[in-house]
Scaffold this motif. Structure first.
Motif, PDB file in Angstrom:
ATOM      1  N   GLN A   1       0.830  -1.207   0.000  1.00 28.70           N
ATOM      2  CA  GLN A   1       0.000   0.000   0.000  1.00 28.70           C
ATOM      3  C   GLN A   1       0.865   1.257   0.000  1.00 28.70           C
TER       4      GLN A   1
ATOM      5  N   VAL B   1       2.172   1.741  -3.508  1.00 31.05           N
ATOM      6  CA  VAL B   1       1.105   2.232  -4.397  1.00 31.05           C
ATOM      7  C   VAL B   1       0.931   3.736  -4.195  1.00 31.05           C
TER       8      VAL B   1
ATOM      9  N   ARG C   1       1.631   6.386  -7.140  1.00 37.27           N
ATOM     10  CA  ARG C   1       0.502   7.194  -7.633  1.00 37.27           C
ATOM     11  C   ARG C   1       0.785   8.679  -7.428  1.00 37.27           C
TER      12      ARG C   1
ATOM     13  N   GLU D   1       2.265   7.583 -11.564  1.00 38.34           N
ATOM     14  CA  GLU D   1       2.271   6.272 -12.227  1.00 38.34           C
ATOM     15  C   GLU D   1       0.935   5.592 -11.997  1.00 38.34           C
ATOM     16  N   ARG D   2       0.456   4.914 -13.032  1.00 33.65           N
ATOM     17  CA  ARG D   2      -0.820   4.185 -12.881  1.00 33.65           C
ATOM     18  C   ARG D   2      -0.504   2.759 -12.497  1.00 33.65           C
ATOM     19  N   VAL D   3      -0.790   2.408 -11.265  1.00 35.58           N
ATOM     20  CA  VAL D   3      -0.478   1.062 -10.797  1.00 35.58           C
ATOM     21  C   VAL D   3      -1.665   0.459 -10.067  1.00 35.58           C
ATOM     22  N   GLU D   4      -1.721  -0.870 -10.086  1.00 34.44           N
ATOM     23  CA  GLU D   4      -2.776  -1.594  -9.371  1.00 34.44           C
ATOM     24  C   GLU D   4      -2.178  -2.197  -8.108  1.00 34.44           C
ATOM     25  N   TYR D   5      -2.944  -2.140  -7.030  1.00 36.38           N
ATOM     26  CA  TYR D   5      -2.485  -2.688  -5.750  1.00 36.38           C
ATOM     27  C   TYR D   5      -2.042  -4.150  -5.897  1.00 36.38           C
ATOM     28  N   ALA D   6      -2.850  -4.948  -6.617  1.00 35.22           N
ATOM     29  CA  ALA D   6      -2.541  -6.383  -6.725  1.00 35.22           C
ATOM     30  C   ALA D   6      -1.193  -6.617  -7.406  1.00 35.22           C
ATOM     31  N   ASP D   7      -0.886  -5.808  -8.437  1.00 35.70           N
ATOM     32  CA  ASP D   7       0.399  -5.967  -9.139  1.00 35.70           C
ATOM     33  C   ASP D   7       1.552  -5.596  -8.223  1.00 35.70           C
TER      34      ASP D   7
END
Ligand code: DC
Length: 229
Positions: free
Chosen positions: A159, A162, A166, A170-176
């Motif tokens: 977290q 992320v 962000r 940067e566009r990122v997903e928590y799961a990645d």
């Protein structure tokens, strides 16, 4: 007051760099981010075609290139210390996901570790240094007067990462990011050369339970006790 070496180790995104940087600022010590050095070598490998489309690393080519790689630090105009790769400021680039995704395999190469360990030990000759990483208290400075091992759960660390990424747009997903954090933990703790280990004489700092201010107070108390200040 005697000058000491402070070694801060822990998993990725455990908040140790922020703490180490702040401790250095408060004590007037030099701060060295050893992870940034591994990231700079990784960026060199990426830029010089040593990483295949399947993310395989050309270890032999990287080892041959080591004499041509210079990693250093310089104070930038924003007041922060930036990482230089062969003289170029690469502070922003070394934090990108594509570097994070390749850094563990690069850091597992024994020749890379020996190369960077020597550089890191050079920074400690005069003491008065805070260095953070994975093997600082075990391999780089096994005789460091103050060793800290930072504990934090993968979820809290993901977290944090992320939020940082962000904030930089940067566009990122928590799961990645969680998957990347866990994969790096696995590689960093199971590699043969200098795996991430807690030094037997390290003080343990539990990051999940303390606020940033409480962590700093804890670190400063330990520092003053050990440095006799
Ligand atoms: O602290 P960081 O996430 O920026 O570190 C990047 C990588 O470098 C990490 O995946 C492990 C490696 N590393 C290492 O092997 N030894 C160190 N002393 C510091 C970092």
């Amino acid at each position: 007051m005697k000058k000491i070496i402070v070694a801060i180790d822990g998993f990725s995104s455990s908040g140790k760099s922020t703490m180490a940087r702040q401790l250095a600022r408060e004590t007037g010590y030099l701060y060295v981010d050893s992870g940034a050095m591994y990231r700079a070598v990784t960026l060199y490998a990426l830029r010089n075609g040593m990483v295949g489309p399947d993310r395989s690393l050309d270890v032999a080519a990287l080892v041959r290139a080591l004499p041509h790689i210079d990693v250093a630090f310089a104070l930038a105009s924003d007041g922060n210390q930036h990482t230089l790769l062969n003289g170029e400021d690469v502070e922003r680039e070394i934090r990108l996901m594509e570097v994070s995704e390749m850094v563990s395999p690069v850091a597992a190469v024994p020749e890379v570790r020996r190369f960077l360990t020597r550089l890191q030990q050079g920074y400690g000759v005069e003491k008065g240094i805070v260095m953070d990483g994975r093997d600082i208290g075990t391999t780089v400075f096994p005789d460091a007067e103050m060793k800290v091992f930072v504990n934090a759960s993968p979820e809290v660390r993901a977290q944090r990462r992320v939020d940082e990424l962000r904030a930089k747009g940067e566009r990122v997903e928590y799961a990645d990011v969680l998957a990347n954090v866990m994969e790096r933990d696995r590689i960093d703790s199971t590699r043969e050369e200098s795996p991430l280990r807690q030094a037997p004489d390290a003080l343990v700092l539990d990051n999940d339970r303390l606020t940033r201010e409480e962590q700093m107070q804890w670190l400063l108390d330990k520092f003053h006790t050990i440095a006799g200040d």
